[in-house]
Design a protein around this motif. Structure first.
Motif, PDB file in Angstrom:
ATOM      1  N   VAL A  90      44.444  40.179  38.534  1.00 36.73           N
ATOM      2  CA  VAL A  90      45.578  40.499  39.411  1.00 36.73           C
ATOM      3  C   VAL A  90      46.847  39.806  38.927  1.00 36.73           C
ATOM      4  CG1 VAL A  90      46.517  40.252  41.736  1.00 36.73           C
ATOM      5  CG2 VAL A  90      44.135  40.944  41.428  1.00 36.73           C
ATOM      6  N   ARG A  91      46.738  38.536  38.598  1.00 36.01           N
ATOM      7  CA  ARG A  91      47.926  37.784  38.189  1.00 36.01           C
ATOM      8  C   ARG A  91      48.449  38.245  36.828  1.00 36.01           C
ATOM      9  NH1 ARG A  91      46.658  31.545  40.183  1.00 36.01           N
ATOM     10  NH2 ARG A  91      46.460  32.053  42.400  1.00 36.01           N
ATOM     11  N   LEU A  92      47.547  38.531  35.905  1.00 34.80           N
ATOM     12  CA  LEU A  92      47.972  39.041  34.605  1.00 34.80           C
ATOM     13  C   LEU A  92      48.617  40.419  34.757  1.00 34.80           C
ATOM     14  CD1 LEU A  92      45.015  37.980  32.275  1.00 34.80           C
ATOM     15  CD2 LEU A  92      47.379  37.157  32.177  1.00 34.80           C
ATOM     16  N   ASN A  93      48.077  41.239  35.641  1.00 32.62           N
ATOM     17  CA  ASN A  93      48.656  42.565  35.862  1.00 32.62           C
ATOM     18  C   ASN A  93      50.054  42.458  36.462  1.00 32.62           C
ATOM     19  OD1 ASN A  93      47.892  45.563  35.772  1.00 32.62           O
ATOM     20  ND2 ASN A  93      48.660  45.357  37.854  1.00 32.62           N
ATOM     21  N   LEU A  94      50.244  41.520  37.385  1.00 31.46           N
ATOM     22  CA  LEU A  94      51.568  41.306  37.966  1.00 31.46           C
ATOM     23  C   LEU A  94      52.553  40.800  36.916  1.00 31.46           C
ATOM     24  CD1 LEU A  94      50.653  39.725  41.413  1.00 31.46           C
ATOM     25  CD2 LEU A  94      51.671  41.975  41.020  1.00 31.46           C
TER      26      LEU A  94
END
Length: 205
Positions: free
Chosen positions: A90-94
């Motif tokens: 999730v954080r990498l995608n954001l």
């Protein structure tokens, strides 16, 4: 607020990640060409005058459109096979999406700055470079966590294939910064990235 460790990972949650990402990309790719719409509206002399006054802006918008489209294509190809996610994904995608939304800003700054301005060129190329790196880290994370359906773990050489375009881009960026007259036209060298990747992938088999 729910702690990441106890958050339920559902198909609905994965679908929301994909839908949200697609929406952000769609908005960003629209914002790339929006300044040209405003310029066309403010150029009553016609198409000829518009093309003369906005030639470089058209090239920059075209490059940015192609870059964002390429990022989305790779993201789409990856997430059609992704079966799960975690907080790191999730954080990498954001972070990847942050690079996407900064592309229109970097494009406008590059067009508005004097041709070859190192700061604007560096910012533009830096946004692309960081987004490329994050996209590779995102792909590596979902594979390492076993979230990719039917994925085979590549050997050391095969794992290096996705980083070939990154290495080529860093070389191209150095040329663009060291030779201001070249500017963003140096990015045309990235057309050779697929050939290099295929050559390395063939040697890895």
């Amino acid at each position: 607020m729910t702690e990441p460790d106890t958050e339920v990972r559902s198909q609905q949650g994965l679908d929301r990640i994909v839908f949200f990402s697609d929406a952000v990309v769609a908005i960003a790719i629209t914002l790339v060409v929006l300044p040209l719409v405003d310029s066309a509206r403010d150029t009553p002399e016609g198409a000829g005058a518009f093309l003369r006054e906005n030639g470089y802006a058209l090239v920059a918008a075209g490059i940015s459109f192609a870059v964002i489209a390429g990022f989305w294509r790779d993201h789409h190809a990856l997430f059609t096979r992704v079966t799960g996610y975690d907080e790191v994904v999730v954080r990498l995608n954001l972070l990847w999406l942050a690079g996407i939304v900064l592309m229109p800003v970097a494009t406008v700054l590059e067009v508005a700055a004097p041709h070859g301005d190192p700061l604007s060129v560096g910012l533009y190329l830096g946004v692309i470079a960081v987004t490329m790196i994050v996209s590779r880290l995102l792909a590596a994370r979902v594979r390492a966590a076993g979230f990719v359906r039917g994925d085979l773990r590549p050997g050391a050489r095969g794992a290096a294939v996705p980083w070939v375009p990154v290495a080529l881009f860093l070389v191209v960026s150095a040329v663009a910064l060291l030779v201001p007259s070249v500017g963003l036209y140096a990015l045309l060298a990235m057309l050779f990235a697929p050939l290099l990747s295929r050559a390395l992938a063939g040697g890895a088999r």
